[in-house]
Scaffold this motif. Structure first.
Motif, PDB file in Angstrom:
ATOM      1  N   LEU A 117       0.827  -1.201   0.000  1.00 43.71           N
ATOM      2  CA  LEU A 117       0.000   0.000   0.000  1.00 43.71           C
ATOM      3  C   LEU A 117       0.867   1.258   0.000  1.00 43.71           C
ATOM      4  O   LEU A 117       0.532   2.262  -0.657  1.00 43.71           O
ATOM      5  CB  LEU A 117      -0.931   0.003   1.218  1.00 43.71           C
ATOM      6  N   VAL A 118       1.995   1.218   0.716  1.00 47.44           N
ATOM      7  CA  VAL A 118       2.937   2.348   0.686  1.00 47.44           C
ATOM      8  C   VAL A 118       3.546   2.487  -0.703  1.00 47.44           C
ATOM      9  O   VAL A 118       3.687   3.602  -1.221  1.00 47.44           O
ATOM     10  CB  VAL A 118       4.036   2.156   1.751  1.00 47.44           C
ATOM     11  N   ALA A 119       3.914   1.365  -1.316  1.00 46.46           N
ATOM     12  CA  ALA A 119       4.475   1.401  -2.674  1.00 46.46           C
ATOM     13  C   ALA A 119       3.468   1.975  -3.666  1.00 46.46           C
ATOM     14  O   ALA A 119       3.830   2.746  -4.567  1.00 46.46           O
ATOM     15  CB  ALA A 119       4.896  -0.006  -3.095  1.00 46.46           C
ATOM     16  N   MET A 120       2.202   1.637  -3.507  1.00 45.93           N
ATOM     17  CA  MET A 120       1.159   2.168  -4.388  1.00 45.93           C
ATOM     18  C   MET A 120       0.972   3.669  -4.159  1.00 45.93           C
ATOM     19  O   MET A 120       0.692   4.425  -5.111  1.00 45.93           O
ATOM     20  CB  MET A 120      -0.151   1.418  -4.157  1.00 45.93           C
ATOM     21  N   ALA A 121       1.127   4.119  -2.920  1.00 47.09           N
ATOM     22  CA  ALA A 121       1.056   5.556  -2.636  1.00 47.09           C
ATOM     23  C   ALA A 121       2.226   6.279  -3.295  1.00 47.09           C
ATOM     24  O   ALA A 121       2.064   7.381  -3.830  1.00 47.09           O
ATOM     25  CB  ALA A 121       1.060   5.795  -1.126  1.00 47.09           C
ATOM     26  N   PHE A 122       3.409   5.661  -3.257  1.00 44.11           N
ATOM     27  CA  PHE A 122       4.576   6.249  -3.921  1.00 44.11           C
ATOM     28  C   PHE A 122       4.353   6.341  -5.422  1.00 44.11           C
ATOM     29  O   PHE A 122       4.720   7.337  -6.064  1.00 44.11           O
ATOM     30  CB  PHE A 122       5.818   5.399  -3.620  1.00 44.11           C
ATOM     31  N   ASP A 123       3.730   5.318  -5.994  1.00 51.48           N
ATOM     32  CA  ASP A 123       3.387   5.333  -7.421  1.00 51.48           C
ATOM     33  C   ASP A 123       2.476   6.509  -7.760  1.00 51.48           C
ATOM     34  O   ASP A 123       2.705   7.234  -8.731  1.00 51.48           O
ATOM     35  CB  ASP A 123       2.704   4.017  -7.789  1.00 51.48           C
ATOM     36  N   ALA A 127       3.335   9.796 -10.082  1.00 53.04           N
ATOM     37  CA  ALA A 127       2.478  10.045 -11.247  1.00 53.04           C
ATOM     38  C   ALA A 127       1.883  11.449 -11.223  1.00 53.04           C
ATOM     39  O   ALA A 127       1.723  12.081 -12.280  1.00 53.04           O
ATOM     40  CB  ALA A 127       1.356   9.006 -11.291  1.00 53.04           C
ATOM     41  N   ILE A 128       1.552  11.968 -10.047  1.00 54.32           N
ATOM     42  CA  ILE A 128       0.899  13.276  -9.937  1.00 54.32           C
ATOM     43  C   ILE A 128       1.917  14.406  -9.799  1.00 54.32           C
ATOM     44  O   ILE A 128       1.756  15.471 -10.412  1.00 54.32           O
ATOM     45  CB  ILE A 128      -0.084  13.281  -8.745  1.00 54.32           C
ATOM     46  N   TYR A 134       7.692   9.960 -14.778  1.00 52.36           N
ATOM     47  CA  TYR A 134       7.050   8.765 -14.212  1.00 52.36           C
ATOM     48  C   TYR A 134       7.667   7.480 -14.759  1.00 52.36           C
ATOM     49  O   TYR A 134       8.041   6.580 -14.006  1.00 52.36           O
ATOM     50  CB  TYR A 134       5.554   8.822 -14.516  1.00 52.36           C
ATOM     51  N   ALA A 135       7.787   7.397 -16.082  1.00 53.70           N
ATOM     52  CA  ALA A 135       8.286   6.168 -16.711  1.00 53.70           C
ATOM     53  C   ALA A 135       9.761   5.930 -16.418  1.00 53.70           C
ATOM     54  O   ALA A 135      10.205   4.778 -16.350  1.00 53.70           O
ATOM     55  CB  ALA A 135       8.056   6.222 -18.220  1.00 53.70           C
ATOM     56  N   THR A 136      10.532   7.007 -16.240  1.00 52.10           N
ATOM     57  CA  THR A 136      11.965   6.845 -15.982  1.00 52.10           C
ATOM     58  C   THR A 136      12.263   6.541 -14.514  1.00 52.10           C
ATOM     59  O   THR A 136      13.266   5.909 -14.203  1.00 52.10           O
ATOM     60  CB  THR A 136      12.723   8.117 -16.396  1.00 52.10           C
ATOM     61  N   LEU A 138       9.924   4.957 -12.261  1.00 54.08           N
ATOM     62  CA  LEU A 138       9.375   3.638 -11.936  1.00 54.08           C
ATOM     63  C   LEU A 138       9.587   2.674 -13.104  1.00 54.08           C
ATOM     64  O   LEU A 138       8.661   2.304 -13.820  1.00 54.08           O
ATOM     65  CB  LEU A 138       7.887   3.754 -11.585  1.00 54.08           C
ATOM     66  N   THR A 139      10.818   2.276 -13.274  1.00 56.19           N
ATOM     67  CA  THR A 139      11.137   1.277 -14.298  1.00 56.19           C
ATOM     68  C   THR A 139      10.820  -0.119 -13.762  1.00 56.19           C
ATOM     69  O   THR A 139      10.538  -0.302 -12.577  1.00 56.19           O
ATOM     70  CB  THR A 139      12.622   1.358 -14.666  1.00 56.19           C
ATOM     71  N   HIS A 140      10.874  -1.107 -14.645  1.00 57.72           N
ATOM     72  CA  HIS A 140      10.613  -2.485 -14.231  1.00 57.72           C
ATOM     73  C   HIS A 140      11.591  -2.928 -13.145  1.00 57.72           C
ATOM     74  O   HIS A 140      11.216  -3.639 -12.202  1.00 57.72           O
ATOM     75  CB  HIS A 140      10.707  -3.419 -15.437  1.00 57.72           C
ATOM     76  N   GLY A 141      12.845  -2.508 -13.285  1.00 57.27           N
ATOM     77  CA  GLY A 141      13.846  -2.874 -12.295  1.00 57.27           C
ATOM     78  C   GLY A 141      13.546  -2.278 -10.926  1.00 57.27           C
ATOM     79  O   GLY A 141      13.680  -2.960  -9.897  1.00 57.27           O
ATOM     80  N   VAL A 142      13.142  -1.015 -10.907  1.00 54.54           N
ATOM     81  CA  VAL A 142      12.817  -0.345  -9.645  1.00 54.54           C
ATOM     82  C   VAL A 142      11.602  -1.000  -8.992  1.00 54.54           C
ATOM     83  O   VAL A 142      11.579  -1.235  -7.778  1.00 54.54           O
ATOM     84  CB  VAL A 142      12.562   1.161  -9.883  1.00 54.54           C
ATOM     85  N   ILE A 143      10.590  -1.303  -9.798  1.00 57.14           N
ATOM     86  CA  ILE A 143       9.377  -1.947  -9.266  1.00 57.14           C
ATOM     87  C   ILE A 143       9.719  -3.309  -8.655  1.00 57.14           C
ATOM     88  O   ILE A 143       9.234  -3.663  -7.569  1.00 57.14           O
ATOM     89  CB  ILE A 143       8.320  -2.104 -10.383  1.00 57.14           C
TER      90      ILE A 143
END
Length: 316
Positions: A117-123, A127-128, A134-136, A138-143
């Motif tokens: 839930l914290v990770a989703m808040a960071f997302d 994004a906002i 955003y794309a740079t 939160l890359t696949h590696g970071v996720i």
């Protein structure tokens, strides 16, 4: 002689409890419980499958949603065997080692859910507040690293718990308060000093739950400040709308948790049924309702579910 009396001095087993004081009405919970678990499995597996097959959902927001669905699924599977066994088959005895194992997984996945839930808040924050990056960021590696860090943090925090319980002698009652094993529930049955368990449990809660709650509050404070800085009212509404599903998920997790904590701390005079119901709500509600909330609130997921339903209807 009752099962509890027969095994009250058997230190290799615990006795699980359905609705305290209402064993004759346990069958009333069997079917709803089975329905809840069926809904949980179907809903979260559907979310995972749709995110996997739908290319448009291969974005950071939905990868975190997949983590949440997988966590809810794991949390449900951790508690399901004993709850179904107690309420459906009236089998209340669980071995000491099995109880400790279940305890470890329930507390671990509870911590993972808080971290996701914290990770989703960071997302949502990225994004906002930083939409162009955003794309740079939160890359696949970071996720992937965030997911591993959330899992390892919870495992490391909960790992000492089985050993702390294992060292305690249980020479009195071995009847637990719920249909599953929790650290604080088993700890109260020990006939030895449990201060180390209590202190460590408090530190683990502060390290995971309290710390995560503070980060969530900070994240939404920064999100709200960024949204209020947007000139267009329509863009403000659009930005906040992307956070609503996550806000619902946070409330589904923290409101029952806070309620259960308050009742445990200040409601000792209340009926054991109240404690049991609140604990069940905390454990069962988020995994059931999270996929429903995201299915209703997310257009892509809702559209895909409708397509699957229509195809199956046409095929039949």
């Amino acid at each position: 002689m009752s099962p509890a009396n027969q095994t009250s001095h058997n230190h290799h087993n615990f006795i699980l409890t359905g609705l305290p004081g209402m064993p004759e009405k346990d069958f009333l919970m069997a079917f709803p419980l089975f329905l809840l678990y069926g809904t949980t499995l179907l809903g979260n597996i559907t979310i995972l499958v749709i995110i996997k097959i739908e290319q448009s959902l291969h974005e950071p927001m939905y990868y975190f949603l997949a983590m949440l669905a997988a966590t809810d699924l794991s949390l449900s599977l951790s508690s399901m065997p004993t709850m179904i066994s107690v309420h459906w088959f009236n089998r209340r005895t669980v071995t000491f080692d099995a109880c400790i194992t279940q305890m470890f997984f329930i507390h671990t996945f509870g911590g993972v859910e808080s971290g996701v839930l914290v990770a989703m808040a960071f997302d949502r924050f990225v994004a906002i507040c930083f939409p162009l990056h955003y794309a740079t960021i939160l890359t696949h590696g970071v996720i992937g690293k965030i997911g591993i860090a959330v899992l390892l943090r919870s495992v490391c925090a909960v790992l000492p718990v089985p050993f702390l319980i294992k060292r305690l002698p249980f020479c009195h009652s071995n009847v637990l308060s719920h249909a599953y094993c929790l650290h604080q529930d088993a700890m109260r049955l020990a006939c030895a000093d449990t201060r180390i368990n209590s202190i460590y449990g408090l530190l683990a809660v502060i390290f995971i739950i309290v710390f995560d709650a503070l980060i969530l509050l900070l994240s939404y404070f920064l999100i709200l400040r960024a949204v209020l800085g947007i000139a267009s009212q329509e863009e403000r509404f659009k930005a906040l709308n992307t956070c609503l599903s996550h806000i619902f998920a946070v409330m589904l997790f923290y409101v029952p948790l806070i309620g259960m904590t308050l009742i445990h701390r200040f409601g000792k005079h209340l009926s054991p049924i109240v404690h049991s119901i609140m604990a069940n709500v905390y454990l069962l509600l988020p995994p059931v309702l999270n996929p429903i909330v995201y299915s209703i609130r997310t257009k892509q997921i809702k559209k895909r579910i409708v397509q699957i339903f229509c195809r199956s209807k046409i095929g039949s």
